[in-house]
Design an enzyme around this catalytic site. Structure first.
Site, PDB file in Angstrom:
ATOM      1  N   ARG A  37      26.932  43.168  15.702  1.00  0.00           N
ATOM      2  CA  ARG A  37      26.492  44.497  15.291  1.00  0.00           C
ATOM      3  C   ARG A  37      25.911  45.344  16.434  1.00  0.00           C
ATOM      4  NH1 ARG A  37      22.600  44.406  10.367  1.00  0.00           N
ATOM      5  NH2 ARG A  37      21.454  42.869  11.591  1.00  0.00           N
ATOM      6  N   ALA A  62      30.803  45.762  14.898  1.00  0.00           N
ATOM      7  CA  ALA A  62      30.884  46.780  13.853  1.00  0.00           C
ATOM      8  C   ALA A  62      29.478  47.210  13.460  1.00  0.00           C
ATOM      9  CB  ALA A  62      31.630  46.243  12.635  1.00  0.00           C
ATOM     10  N   LEU A  64      27.304  47.947  10.801  1.00  0.00           N
ATOM     11  CA  LEU A  64      27.334  47.677   9.365  1.00  0.00           C
ATOM     12  C   LEU A  64      26.608  48.749   8.553  1.00  0.00           C
ATOM     13  CD1 LEU A  64      26.721  43.816   9.335  1.00  0.00           C
ATOM     14  CD2 LEU A  64      28.877  45.075   9.533  1.00  0.00           C
ATOM     15  N   GLY A  86      24.313  34.449   7.182  1.00  0.00           N
ATOM     16  CA  GLY A  86      23.033  33.750   7.224  1.00  0.00           C
ATOM     17  C   GLY A  86      21.832  34.663   7.197  1.00  0.00           C
ATOM     18  N   ARG A  88      18.721  36.993   5.260  1.00  0.00           N
ATOM     19  CA  ARG A  88      17.847  36.794   4.099  1.00  0.00           C
ATOM     20  C   ARG A  88      18.519  37.375   2.865  1.00  0.00           C
ATOM     21  NH1 ARG A  88      11.461  37.613   5.761  1.00  0.00           N
ATOM     22  NH2 ARG A  88      11.693  37.109   7.982  1.00  0.00           N
ATOM     23  N   HIS A 129      11.629  28.015   9.599  1.00  0.00           N
ATOM     24  CA  HIS A 129      12.449  27.310  10.565  1.00  0.00           C
ATOM     25  C   HIS A 129      12.633  25.875  10.094  1.00  0.00           C
ATOM     26  CE1 HIS A 129      13.210  30.216  13.684  1.00  0.00           C
ATOM     27  NE2 HIS A 129      11.940  30.574  13.705  1.00  0.00           N
ATOM     28  N   ASP A 130      13.481  25.152  10.795  1.00  0.00           N
ATOM     29  CA  ASP A 130      13.803  23.771  10.457  1.00  0.00           C
ATOM     30  C   ASP A 130      12.567  22.958  10.085  1.00  0.00           C
ATOM     31  OD1 ASP A 130      14.093  20.833  11.497  1.00  0.00           O
ATOM     32  OD2 ASP A 130      16.164  21.487  11.264  1.00  0.00           O
ATOM     33  N   ILE A 131      11.528  23.042  10.913  1.00  0.00           N
ATOM     34  CA  ILE A 131      10.327  22.237  10.706  1.00  0.00           C
ATOM     35  C   ILE A 131       9.649  22.564   9.375  1.00  0.00           C
ATOM     36  CG2 ILE A 131       8.750  23.819  11.911  1.00  0.00           C
ATOM     37  CD1 ILE A 131       7.430  21.325  13.129  1.00  0.00           C
ATOM     38  N   ASN A 132       9.740  23.827   8.937  1.00  0.00           N
ATOM     39  CA  ASN A 132       9.136  24.237   7.672  1.00  0.00           C
ATOM     40  C   ASN A 132       9.910  23.681   6.483  1.00  0.00           C
ATOM     41  OD1 ASN A 132       9.041  27.144   9.512  1.00  0.00           O
ATOM     42  ND2 ASN A 132       7.157  26.056   9.028  1.00  0.00           N
ATOM     43  N   ASP A 153      18.435  22.264  10.098  1.00  0.00           N
ATOM     44  CA  ASP A 153      19.424  23.301  10.379  1.00  0.00           C
ATOM     45  C   ASP A 153      20.861  22.804  10.254  1.00  0.00           C
ATOM     46  OD1 ASP A 153      17.504  25.189  10.851  1.00  0.00           O
ATOM     47  OD2 ASP A 153      17.657  25.141  13.029  1.00  0.00           O
TER      48      ASP A 153
END
Length: 331
Positions: A37, A62, A64, A86, A88, A129-132, A153
């Site tokens: 983008r 592009a 968006l 990916g 939110r 994140h992954d750890i959360n 992840d």
């Protein structure tokens, strides 16, 4: 070439598990177009030369937020089989590129959504994140420390995304209809840990770190430092492999407590630790190289690229990336 040859995928640019999932599809032969983008219109842009997650596809740009950019992306999607995104929840809906918009121009589309928390629930709009994701599923507590970002992840994220995509494509073969795949890392991590949930249900897993067979509490499934400061990994769980571990270390079962006597695990660990400190890592590797003791050297990333087994299988490419997996007899 690959088993997914002819499959067309549109990937909305992102980071982490989304690109990894798109890479896996490309590795399997899919034709993947990544939408970035940076500007308005639609123009070809080069992939990052050293970002291995971006291999195997072309990139376009592009805007968006513009009508022209949205129209250009919808044109791509109209002839695609799969969309991977990916963001939110709600971001692409606000841009007019959500599932209903895309399925309207392509009813057979598989619209795959990669998030940490999922498309709904109290945390759906929260950053993470992954750890959360590992922490709230109990998996981080069981592991004891962050296992890179592989478990969340990529283990619970991109792999489940690809599983969902392939399952939805199979259903489309029967029904002709596309659908939305909600791939949430928290869901995938919980599923990935099913063996641990089973062990807990059978009362063979204690809900505290460093006290179980697979979490570092077990002396014959652990890591030991050697005389040169480097380490070996020991996975001698089964009795026959444990016997080979003792033989390699020059120890006798008659002089030690029983293997599964948990009250004596600290003593066993001390005994093994003292033994491993008498030789270097590579010396121990040589001792155990031709046995089934399940003792292997802990290699650095640099060393791993030249390990004889990995070299023989071509696990790494010439530029240092991991080669596509799995392999197929038709290749």
């Amino acid at each position: 070439m690959g088993p997914l040859e002819g499959l067309k995928v549109v990937e909305f640019g992102g980071i982490g598990p989304g690109p990894h999932g798109a890479m896996l599809l490309a590795d399997l032969g899919a034709e993947v177009t990544r939408v970035e983008r940076p500007s308005g219109g639609l123009s070809v842009v080069p992939d990052a030369s050293r970002d291995f997650l971006l291999r195997g596809r072309r990139s376009v740009s592009a805007d968006l937020k513009s009508a022209d950019g949205r129209a250009a992306v919808l044109a791509l999607i109209s002839s695609a089989d799969v969309v991977v995104e990916g963001f939110r929840p709600g971001v692409l809906e606000r841009l007019g590129l959500g599932p209903s918009d895309c399925l309207a121009v392509n009813p057979g589309l598989v619209y795959a959504r990669m998030t940490g928390w999922g498309q709904d629930g109290p945390l759906a709009q929260r950053a993470g994140h992954d750890i959360n994701y590992l922490s709230v599923t109990g998996v981080l507590h069981a592991i004891g420390k962050p296992p890179l970002n592989l478990v969340g992840d990529f283990g619970g994220g991109s792999l489940y995304l690809v599983l969902g995509v392939l399952a939805a494509l199979w259903e489309r073969q029967r029904t002709g209809r596309g659908q939305v795949v909600d791939a949430a890392i928290v869901d995938g991590v919980a599923s990935l840990a099913q063996m641990i949930w089973s062990m807990k249900a059978q009362s063979v897993w204690e809900d505290s770190p460093d006290s179980n067979l697979l979490d570092g509490g077990c002396p014959f499934y652990s890591i030991y430092e050697c005389a040169d400061g480097r380490s070996v990994a020991v996975g001698s769980l089964e009795p026959q492999f444990y016997a080979l571990l003792l033989a390699g270390l020059g120890l006798s079962a008659d002089d030690l407590p029983a293997q599964m006597d948990r009250d004596s695990w600290l003593l066993l660990r001390k005994t093994f630790a003292e033994a491993f400190l008498t030789r270097t890592r590579d010396e121990w590797s040589e001792v155990f190289a031709s046995t089934d003791a399940c003792v292997t050297p802990v290699l650095t990333l640099e060393e791993a690229a030249s390990h004889p087994h990995l070299v023989a299988r071509g696990v790494f490419t010439a530029d240092g990336a991991a080669a596509p997996a799995p392999r197929f007899s038709g290749d």
